[in-house]
Design an enzyme around this catalytic site. Sequence first.
Site, mmCIF file in Angstrom:
data_model
loop_
_atom_site.group_PDB
_atom_site.id
_atom_site.type_symbol
_atom_site.label_atom_id
_atom_site.label_comp_id
_atom_site.label_asym_id
_atom_site.label_seq_id
_atom_site.Cartn_x
_atom_site.Cartn_y
_atom_site.Cartn_z
ATOM 1 N N LYS A 18 34.349 -60.040 -19.664
ATOM 2 C CA LYS A 18 35.037 -60.711 -18.544
ATOM 3 C C LYS A 18 34.021 -61.348 -17.596
ATOM 4 C CE LYS A 18 39.451 -60.018 -19.274
ATOM 5 N NZ LYS A 18 39.859 -58.629 -19.459
ATOM 6 N N LYS A 55 45.671 -63.192 -38.130
ATOM 7 C CA LYS A 55 46.708 -62.443 -37.436
ATOM 8 C C LYS A 55 47.530 -63.300 -36.492
ATOM 9 C CE LYS A 55 46.119 -58.748 -34.727
ATOM 10 N NZ LYS A 55 45.278 -57.935 -33.859
ATOM 11 N N LYS A 90 48.976 -64.475 -29.469
ATOM 12 C CA LYS A 90 49.332 -65.452 -28.452
ATOM 13 C C LYS A 90 48.220 -66.493 -28.321
ATOM 14 C CE LYS A 90 49.990 -65.741 -23.523
ATOM 15 N NZ LYS A 90 49.347 -65.150 -22.357
#
Length: 328
Positions: A111, A194, A197
């Site tokens: 992050k 896979k 989103k």
Amino acid sequence: MEKVISGIRPTGNLHLGNYFGAVKSFVKMQDEYDCMFFIADWHSLTTHPTPEDIRRSVRTILSEYLACGIDPEKAPIYVQSDVKPVLELYLYLNMNAYLGELERVTSFKEKARTQPDNVNAGLLTYPTLMAADVLAHKADKVPVGKDQEQNMEMMRLFARRFNRIYKVEYFKEPESFHFNQKAVKVPGLNGSGKMGKSEGNAIYLCDDEATIKKKVMRAVTDAGPTMLNQEKPEVIQNLFSLMELVSTPDTYAYFDDQYNNMSIRYGDLKKQLAADINAFCAPIRERIQAYQKDEDYLNRVAKMGAERATAGAEKTLQEVRQIIGFGK
Ligand code: TRP
């Protein structure tokens, strides 16, 4: 009965990949364990959502999880920010969580790299809040994806450290329960691994029939089999894997035979797959829409969850205060 707790990060609508992964395991676990699920809205503040984002995602998560079969009588579902004692435990745990170890957590480093302008203290102490979520309820097991393993290790470390510092055997170390090892792989529609989103290849439980059809018809295929009984390339295997999840075994066998004898027409396969995905999603979609409209019911569910969770967490906190030296 063993206690299970898990947090749900508000990251948008559920797709088929989520359904056959986490959500289906949650629904199964509610019959086998003393389960609680919560919406991690405090955690979501690390990315600075708007008040409207927060309200909407709470409604969305509640209606979608209920529509998938979470029964709030068996498994209370609550909003993290409704259960205040967790915040107090977060503070106590933070006093014994060290900068060095928090900075070394991979998701923090990740992050800090991807959002360098917003490396806030909440991000740094994400693992202590997550530990407080679980330790406040003395849960035995935590169903999480593999990506949460490091947070789980931190949680166990904080539990052990608390016990050591205060010379008590108070917190037990919660175990991870990895559902995505056993879960079936739900492929995306663009041939790339896979369904997800961020991959942009997902079919959402709330997608309407036309959207499902459009997405399936656009799925990548190849020029067709060139040999009898040949192994399916990944893009084709993906369509068959989806079919295995939503279609009848007869339908699957019918198209599998056609592939093997080289008479398959991908257009027909896709039409069938779209229809079967729609048939699978339609009842869930209808329930989502009904719950979305019934704000009173959603509020009741959240209130009931919050009351049960607060009672349990408050009891833990009373004991923790005593151990620390607060209170009489
Ligand atoms: N960190 C989890 C995730 O990103 C969400 C979460 C917050 C959680 N608190 C938790 C999961 C406690 C399990 C237990 O998915």
